[in-house]
Design an enzyme around this catalytic site. Structure first.
Site, PDB file in Angstrom:
ATOM      1  N   GLU A  53       0.718  -1.261  -0.004  1.00 36.09           N
ATOM      2  CA  GLU A  53      -0.007  -0.125   0.068  1.00 36.09           C
ATOM      3  C   GLU A  53       1.003   1.120  -0.037  1.00 36.09           C
ATOM      4  O   GLU A  53       0.710   1.880   0.739  1.00 36.09           O
ATOM      5  CB  GLU A  53      -0.983  -0.140   1.078  1.00 36.09           C
ATOM      6  CG  GLU A  53      -1.962  -1.118   1.222  1.00 36.09           C
ATOM      7  CD  GLU A  53      -3.156  -1.057   2.155  1.00 36.09           C
ATOM      8  OE1 GLU A  53      -3.016  -0.547   3.268  1.00 36.09           O
ATOM      9  OE2 GLU A  53      -4.257  -1.644   1.700  1.00 36.09           O
ATOM     10  N   GLU A 102      -5.488  -8.454  -1.353  1.00 32.97           N
ATOM     11  CA  GLU A 102      -6.315  -8.239   0.047  1.00 32.97           C
ATOM     12  C   GLU A 102      -7.535  -7.804  -0.240  1.00 32.97           C
ATOM     13  O   GLU A 102      -7.934  -7.013  -1.374  1.00 32.97           O
ATOM     14  CB  GLU A 102      -5.654  -7.134   0.728  1.00 32.97           C
ATOM     15  CG  GLU A 102      -4.470  -7.194   1.608  1.00 32.97           C
ATOM     16  CD  GLU A 102      -3.980  -5.955   2.460  1.00 32.97           C
ATOM     17  OE1 GLU A 102      -4.848  -5.399   2.853  1.00 32.97           O
ATOM     18  OE2 GLU A 102      -2.965  -6.032   2.544  1.00 32.97           O
TER      19      GLU A 102
HETATM   20  C1  BGP Z   1      -4.490  -2.824   4.780  1.00 31.57           C
HETATM   21  C2  BGP Z   1      -3.281  -3.307   5.092  1.00 31.57           C
HETATM   22  C3  BGP Z   1      -3.299  -4.605   5.926  1.00 31.57           C
HETATM   23  C4  BGP Z   1      -4.632  -4.724   6.640  1.00 31.57           C
HETATM   24  C5  BGP Z   1      -5.774  -4.405   5.964  1.00 31.57           C
HETATM   25  C6  BGP Z   1      -7.189  -4.413   6.840  1.00 31.57           C
HETATM   26  O1  BGP Z   1      -4.489  -1.480   4.892  1.00 31.57           O
HETATM   27  O2  BGP Z   1      -2.271  -3.789   4.135  1.00 31.57           O
HETATM   28  O3  BGP Z   1      -2.248  -4.673   6.737  1.00 31.57           O
HETATM   29  O4  BGP Z   1      -4.512  -4.761   8.030  1.00 31.57           O
HETATM   30  O5  BGP Z   1      -5.733  -3.138   5.478  1.00 31.57           O
HETATM   31  O6  BGP Z   1      -7.130  -3.163   7.693  1.00 31.57           O
HETATM   32  P1  BGP Z   1      -7.320  -3.161   8.963  1.00 31.57           P
HETATM   33  O7  BGP Z   1      -6.296  -4.255   9.828  1.00 31.57           O
HETATM   34  O8  BGP Z   1      -7.261  -1.826   9.746  1.00 31.57           O
HETATM   35  O9  BGP Z   1      -8.904  -3.785   9.375  1.00 31.57           O
END
Ligand code: BGP
Length: 490
Positions: free
Chosen positions: A198, A388
């Protein structure tokens, strides 16, 4: 059947959120190890000791350490990443569970400070090298293809403290060494790599949190990004030199932006939001040069960057082989007064009346994923992966130990259906790794109860629990999805 043969179905994690063992076998601390737990209402904090020896804390995003202060782990706080979900000790059990679901791909990251505890050493920590080798071998045992993120939110703390982190050009050199070590050590075990997770967050998040960000913050963010672009380009070049079969991708936080009204002002603002938030990074990493609108973006905030002639050559020579991204939600952009705003972690903007929102304020929008896929493929014509996607939700363990999570199945099913439509529309989508295939620590809130997994982990928000793993209903569902290559979604 729309999903191509050999489609990479799987799941995704990140070292800092699942490994734990933060100070074991020579690992050095990362910024995530001085970051406290939070919630949807309470932000996560970074803790420190100030120059007079007093404990202090600051918000984890955008804040700058006070003059003379040192990052510190303090007794009064809980740091959920320290033990993660103990993947470090349980990876064999976890990978066996992924294999049971039929995973073709497992996305994970390498903790930089496990390989280089401070980040600036000449030689890596052998125990760190051995750990990841063993993880990759375990994946190979089950024919699971690893997809490895080199940098996922965890720059070694030492580099933050002694070099000022990514605002310092020196970091490129340290990252180069770290990446080269990975490419050499794991040749033959890994084929797919992502350079920075990201990468676009640095600038996009400044924008999303209203107009409070100063020009100085933008200067810093754009400069950090430039150094990361150069480091990423070096990594791509080096990877291909070491093994021409390596496939290296960028990784973008994918959000679909919609204009709030058909007012041309909104349409233009929406386009500019795409440019600033999404296209800026993708363009540099996929096309190997800064886009024409970059100058406008820099001028908006009086940004002047340190960019050398050699950097521009490197960017051109280090174009990525594929475009990967995360996708959780869409958001609305408007110049008009809005009645209802979204409030959640990592989400902002006007509320979209056509969509439903999760308990953490994230819009459920599978069509937004199709829109994103089609738009991005048209722009770059590179293979794409959704690395993701998923639903963070509260799960309930029944008396008999079962966990019924139809909401998660519904969320994923709808996104898979829209991916299928994008493929039918000509998009070269080659993989899908759902986020947090095993429950892990949330990046945004530090919570455990914001669960994404097919596999439940018995750990709560105070770090209590047995850490035992169990299968949720979605586990059996995803297994069917994979076995049928995406045709059986019931
Ligand atoms: C993205 C990241 C992850 C992950 C995901 C979900 O921004 O790459 O590392 O955590 O989001 O976000 P959260 O954990 O805040 O629910």
């Amino acid at each position: 059947m729309s999903f191509p043969k050999g489609f990479y179905w799987g799941g995704a994690t990140a070292a800092n959120q699942c490994e734990g063992a933060w100070n074991v076998d020579g690992r050095g601390p990362a910024l995530t190890d001085v970051t406290t737990g939070g919630s949807v209402k309470e932000p996560r904090y970074i803790t420190y000791i100030d120059k007079d020896g007093k404990p202090g804390k600051m918000r984890s995003m955008g804040a700058v350490l006070p003059e003379g202060a040192k990052y510190a782990v303090l007794d009064d706080y809980y740091y959920p990443n320290h033990d993660g979900v103990d993947f470090y000790h349980r990876y064999k059990e976890d990978i066996a569970l992924f294999a049971e679901m039929g995973f073709k791909m497992f996305r994970m990251s390498i903790s930089w400070s496990r390989l280089y505890p401070n980040g600036d050493e000449e030689e890596p920590n052998q125990k760190g090298i051995d750990f990841y080798r063993s993880v990759f071998e375990e994946c190979r045992k089950y024919n699971i293809e690893p997809l490895v993120t080199i940098h996922h939110f965890d720059t070694p703390l030492y580099l933050e403290e002694h070099y000022g982190g990514w605002t310092n050009r020196k970091l490129i050199e340290f990252y180069d060494r770290f990446a080269e070590t990975c490419f050499r050590e794991y040749k033959g075990l890994v084929k797919y790599w992502l350079t920075f997770n990201e990468i676009n967050n640095t600038v996009m998040f400044l924008e999303m949190f209203g107009n409070t960000a100063t020009d100085e913050m933008y200067q810093k963010a754009y400069q950090q990004l430039h150094y990361q672009f150069v480091a990423s380009a070096h990594a791509v070049k080096k990877a291909h030199e070491i093994d021409p079969n390596y496939v290296v991708g960028c990784m973008i936080c994918g959000i679909t932006f919609y204009p709030g009204t058909c007012d041309p002002e909104d349409i233009l603002l929406n386009r500019h939001t795409w440019e600033k938030g999404i296209f800026y990074c993708g363009d540099v990493q996929c096309k190997g040069k800064y886009p024409t609108y970059a100058k406008r973006l820099w001028d908006e905030h009086n940004v002047h960057l340190d960019i050398t002639e050699q950097d521009l050559i490197d960017l051109k020579e280090g174009k990525v082989d594929m475009y990967t991204f995360s996708y959780y939600m869409s958001t609305v952009v408007t110049t008009h007064e809005v009645e209802e705003k979204v409030s959640g972690n990592f989400s902002a903007g006007a509320k979209n009346p056509y969509l439903n929102y999760s308990d953490w304020g994230w819009a459920f929008d599978p069509k937004g994923l199709r829109y994103y896929l089609e738009m991005i493929y048209d722009r770059y014509e590179l293979p794409l992966m959704v690395v993701e996607n998923g639903l963070g939700a509260f799960d309930k363990v029944e008396e008999d130990g079962s966990i019924h999570d139809p909401y998660r199945i519904d969320y994923l099913r709808e996104h898979i259906l829209d991916m299928e439509k994008a493929i039918e529309n000509g998009v070269d989508l080659i993989g899908y790794t759902t986020w947090g295939c095993i429950d892990l620590v949330s990046a945004g809130t530090g919570e455990m109860r914001k669960r994404y997994g097919f596999i439940y982990v018995d750990k709560d928000d105070e770090g209590k629990g047995t850490f035992d793993r169990s299968r949720k209903d979605s586990f059996y569902w995803y297994k069917k999805v994979i076995a049928s290559n995406g045709t059986d979604l019931d």
